[in-house]
Design a protein around this motif. Structure first.
Motif, mmCIF file in Angstrom:
data_model
loop_
_atom_site.group_PDB
_atom_site.id
_atom_site.type_symbol
_atom_site.label_atom_id
_atom_site.label_comp_id
_atom_site.label_asym_id
_atom_site.label_seq_id
_atom_site.Cartn_x
_atom_site.Cartn_y
_atom_site.Cartn_z
ATOM 1 N N LYS A 114 0.700 -1.319 0.262
ATOM 2 C CA LYS A 114 -0.342 -0.307 -0.221
ATOM 3 C C LYS A 114 0.947 1.095 0.152
ATOM 4 N N GLY A 115 1.941 1.371 -0.167
ATOM 5 C CA GLY A 115 2.911 2.533 0.469
ATOM 6 C C GLY A 115 3.436 3.099 0.871
ATOM 7 N N SER A 116 3.151 2.076 2.117
ATOM 8 C CA SER A 116 3.715 3.121 4.167
ATOM 9 C C SER A 116 4.822 2.785 4.249
ATOM 10 N N ILE A 117 5.395 4.173 4.673
ATOM 11 C CA ILE A 117 6.694 3.396 5.425
ATOM 12 C C ILE A 117 7.087 2.829 6.227
ATOM 13 N N ASN A 118 6.245 1.888 7.041
ATOM 14 C CA ASN A 118 6.363 0.729 8.069
ATOM 15 C C ASN A 118 6.851 -0.915 6.657
ATOM 16 N N GLU A 119 5.696 -0.444 5.946
ATOM 17 C CA GLU A 119 6.115 -1.769 4.737
ATOM 18 C C GLU A 119 7.582 -1.702 4.291
ATOM 19 N N THR A 120 7.955 -0.257 3.504
ATOM 20 C CA THR A 120 8.740 0.189 2.607
ATOM 21 C C THR A 120 9.789 -0.191 3.315
ATOM 22 N N VAL A 121 10.431 -0.071 4.964
ATOM 23 C CA VAL A 121 11.401 0.145 5.946
ATOM 24 C C VAL A 121 11.368 -1.495 6.171
ATOM 25 N N TYR B 157 -4.526 -2.476 -5.886
ATOM 26 C CA TYR B 157 -5.236 -2.603 -7.054
ATOM 27 C C TYR B 157 -5.594 -0.796 -6.974
ATOM 28 N N ALA B 158 -5.498 -0.104 -6.118
ATOM 29 C CA ALA B 158 -6.276 1.214 -5.762
ATOM 30 C C ALA B 158 -4.951 1.885 -5.394
ATOM 31 N N CYS B 159 -3.586 1.820 -5.269
ATOM 32 C CA CYS B 159 -2.710 2.684 -4.458
ATOM 33 C C CYS B 159 -2.310 3.462 -5.647
ATOM 34 N N TYR B 160 -2.265 3.398 -6.720
ATOM 35 C CA TYR B 160 -1.400 4.413 -7.283
ATOM 36 C C TYR B 160 -2.128 3.731 -9.202
ATOM 37 N N SER B 161 -2.152 5.602 -9.344
ATOM 38 C CA SER B 161 -2.685 5.601 -10.705
ATOM 39 C C SER B 161 -1.728 5.846 -11.544
ATOM 40 N N SER B 162 0.011 5.291 -12.076
ATOM 41 C CA SER B 162 0.549 4.739 -12.572
ATOM 42 C C SER B 162 2.032 4.497 -12.126
ATOM 43 N N GLY B 163 2.817 3.906 -12.297
ATOM 44 C CA GLY B 163 4.457 2.773 -12.498
ATOM 45 C C GLY B 163 5.148 4.279 -12.136
ATOM 46 N N GLU B 164 4.963 5.500 -12.215
ATOM 47 C CA GLU B 164 5.818 5.832 -11.554
ATOM 48 C C GLU B 164 5.943 6.154 -10.631
ATOM 49 N N ASP B 165 4.039 6.493 -9.835
ATOM 50 C CA ASP B 165 4.380 6.979 -8.267
ATOM 51 C C ASP B 165 4.849 5.318 -7.760
ATOM 52 N N VAL B 166 4.347 4.748 -8.254
ATOM 53 C CA VAL B 166 5.012 3.367 -7.515
ATOM 54 C C VAL B 166 6.660 3.462 -7.388
ATOM 55 N N ASN B 167 7.194 3.397 -8.784
ATOM 56 C CA ASN B 167 9.064 3.581 -8.312
ATOM 57 C C ASN B 167 8.762 4.932 -7.142
ATOM 58 N N SER B 168 8.814 5.764 -7.520
ATOM 59 C CA SER B 168 9.348 6.758 -6.570
ATOM 60 C C SER B 168 8.751 6.414 -4.919
ATOM 61 N N THR B 169 8.200 5.219 -4.326
ATOM 62 C CA THR B 169 7.777 4.854 -3.169
ATOM 63 C C THR B 169 8.898 4.414 -3.208
ATOM 64 N N LEU B 170 8.763 3.339 -4.021
ATOM 65 C CA LEU B 170 9.502 2.468 -3.698
ATOM 66 C C LEU B 170 11.185 2.276 -3.788
ATOM 67 N N LYS B 171 11.679 4.072 -4.166
ATOM 68 C CA LYS B 171 12.898 4.483 -3.858
ATOM 69 C C LYS B 171 13.740 3.918 -2.982
ATOM 70 N N TYR C 154 -2.009 -15.645 -9.482
ATOM 71 C CA TYR C 154 -0.607 -15.514 -10.711
ATOM 72 C C TYR C 154 -1.175 -13.371 -10.819
ATOM 73 N N TYR C 155 -0.455 -13.070 -11.218
ATOM 74 C CA TYR C 155 -0.350 -11.469 -10.748
ATOM 75 C C TYR C 155 0.317 -11.559 -12.345
ATOM 76 N N ARG C 156 -0.331 -10.565 -13.448
ATOM 77 C CA ARG C 156 0.039 -10.754 -14.939
ATOM 78 C C ARG C 156 -0.241 -9.245 -15.411
ATOM 79 N N GLU C 157 -0.352 -8.608 -14.443
ATOM 80 C CA GLU C 157 0.212 -7.207 -15.050
ATOM 81 C C GLU C 157 0.949 -6.006 -14.395
ATOM 82 N N SER C 158 1.818 -6.398 -14.660
ATOM 83 C CA SER C 158 3.154 -5.581 -14.307
ATOM 84 C C SER C 158 3.159 -3.911 -14.523
ATOM 85 N N LEU C 159 4.365 -3.646 -13.648
ATOM 86 C CA LEU C 159 4.062 -1.816 -13.992
ATOM 87 C C LEU C 159 5.611 -1.279 -14.143
#
Length: 244
Positions: A148-155, A176-190, A239-244
């Motif tokens: 979900k993009g939380s700090i605790n998850e990333t830590v 599913y509903a957390c992000y609208s684009s892969g760019e947002d995910v990449n920023s969170t996972l930096k 199986y998760y098929r929709e890659s970001l």
């Protein structure tokens, strides 16, 4: 899909898989899961710190419990956990749970939704109590469901990346509903992608969850999950098929 107060594995020499599905039981009571003699138990989960009181031998596993010969189940190599990462007291139990299973090779973690956040869990929390054997010596694959993009998850994921020296694959399935684009995910996972990964060969994969809404509820097939000749990891049935 019925919640029980107690499950005790007393003496089960042939037991190989112990699968629990108690999600959605929102009463205040907990279920006690006691593991006695199960020398061939290799798959266990999903254990939920908020729902389950884990007892191994005669010891209740709580935050800060030290590993000892009487509190470990060395046969388990696939473990599933469901954790509300927004609840700090719940996260604090996870290192103790992991220390009970020193030979885990595959870890599945599902991030559950909490009504409210109750504190941050820093890297220090994961390092308190000493090394976690399964992470440092045996873990090869980690699948994080419903990120979900939380700090605790990333830590938590950063801790795995910086300590699992034999890790071969990390799979992150974004809610599913957390992000609208892969760019947002990449920023969170930096913070994770910029971490000092101790394994130089680990492959990181990111996918979008196929489940709409916030719960990420999979479809369980009892017949398929119990067909040991066809599948070794019942948590990998989706199986998760929709890659970001």
């Amino acid at each position: 899909m019925t919640k029980v107060e107690d499950v005790a594995i007393v003496d089960a020499p042939c037991l190989e898989m112990f699968l629990l599905f108690m999600a959605g039981m929102n009463d205040a009571t907990s279920s006690r899961i006691k593991i006695g003699r199960a020398p061939n138990l290799r798959v266990l989960g999903y254990l939920e710190p908020r729902e389950h009181v884990l007892e191994i031998g005669n010891t209740v596993i709580s935050a800060g419990t030290k590993a000892s010969p009487s509190t470990v189940v060395p046969s388990v190599n696939i473990l599933g956990l469901e954790v509300r990462f927004a609840v700090r007291n719940e996260v604090k139990k996870v290192p103790s749970f992991l220390r009970c299973f020193p030979n885990i090779q595959t870890l599945h973690v599902k991030s559950a939704t909490a009504d409210e956040a109750t504190g941050k869990a820093s890297l220090k929390l994961w390092k308190e109590g000493g090394p976690i054997t399964c992470v440092q010596r045996h873990m090869k694959k980690v699948v994080f469901h419903e990120f979900k993009g939380s700090i605790n998850e990333t830590v938590f994921l950063k801790f795995i990346a910086e300590n699992a020296r034999f890790l071969e694959k990390m799979v992150i399935v974004v809610a599913y509903a957390c992000y609208s684009s892969g760019e947002d995910v990449n920023s969170t996972l930096k913070p994770l992608t910029c971490a000092k990964w101790v394994s130089g060969t680990c492959k990181l994969q990111v996918f979008k969850s196929p489940f709409e809404g916030t719960t990420g509820s999979p479809v369980y097939d009892i017949r398929l999950a119990s067909e040991f000749s066809q599948i070794t990891d019942p948590f990998d049935l989706i199986y998760y098929r929709e890659s970001l």
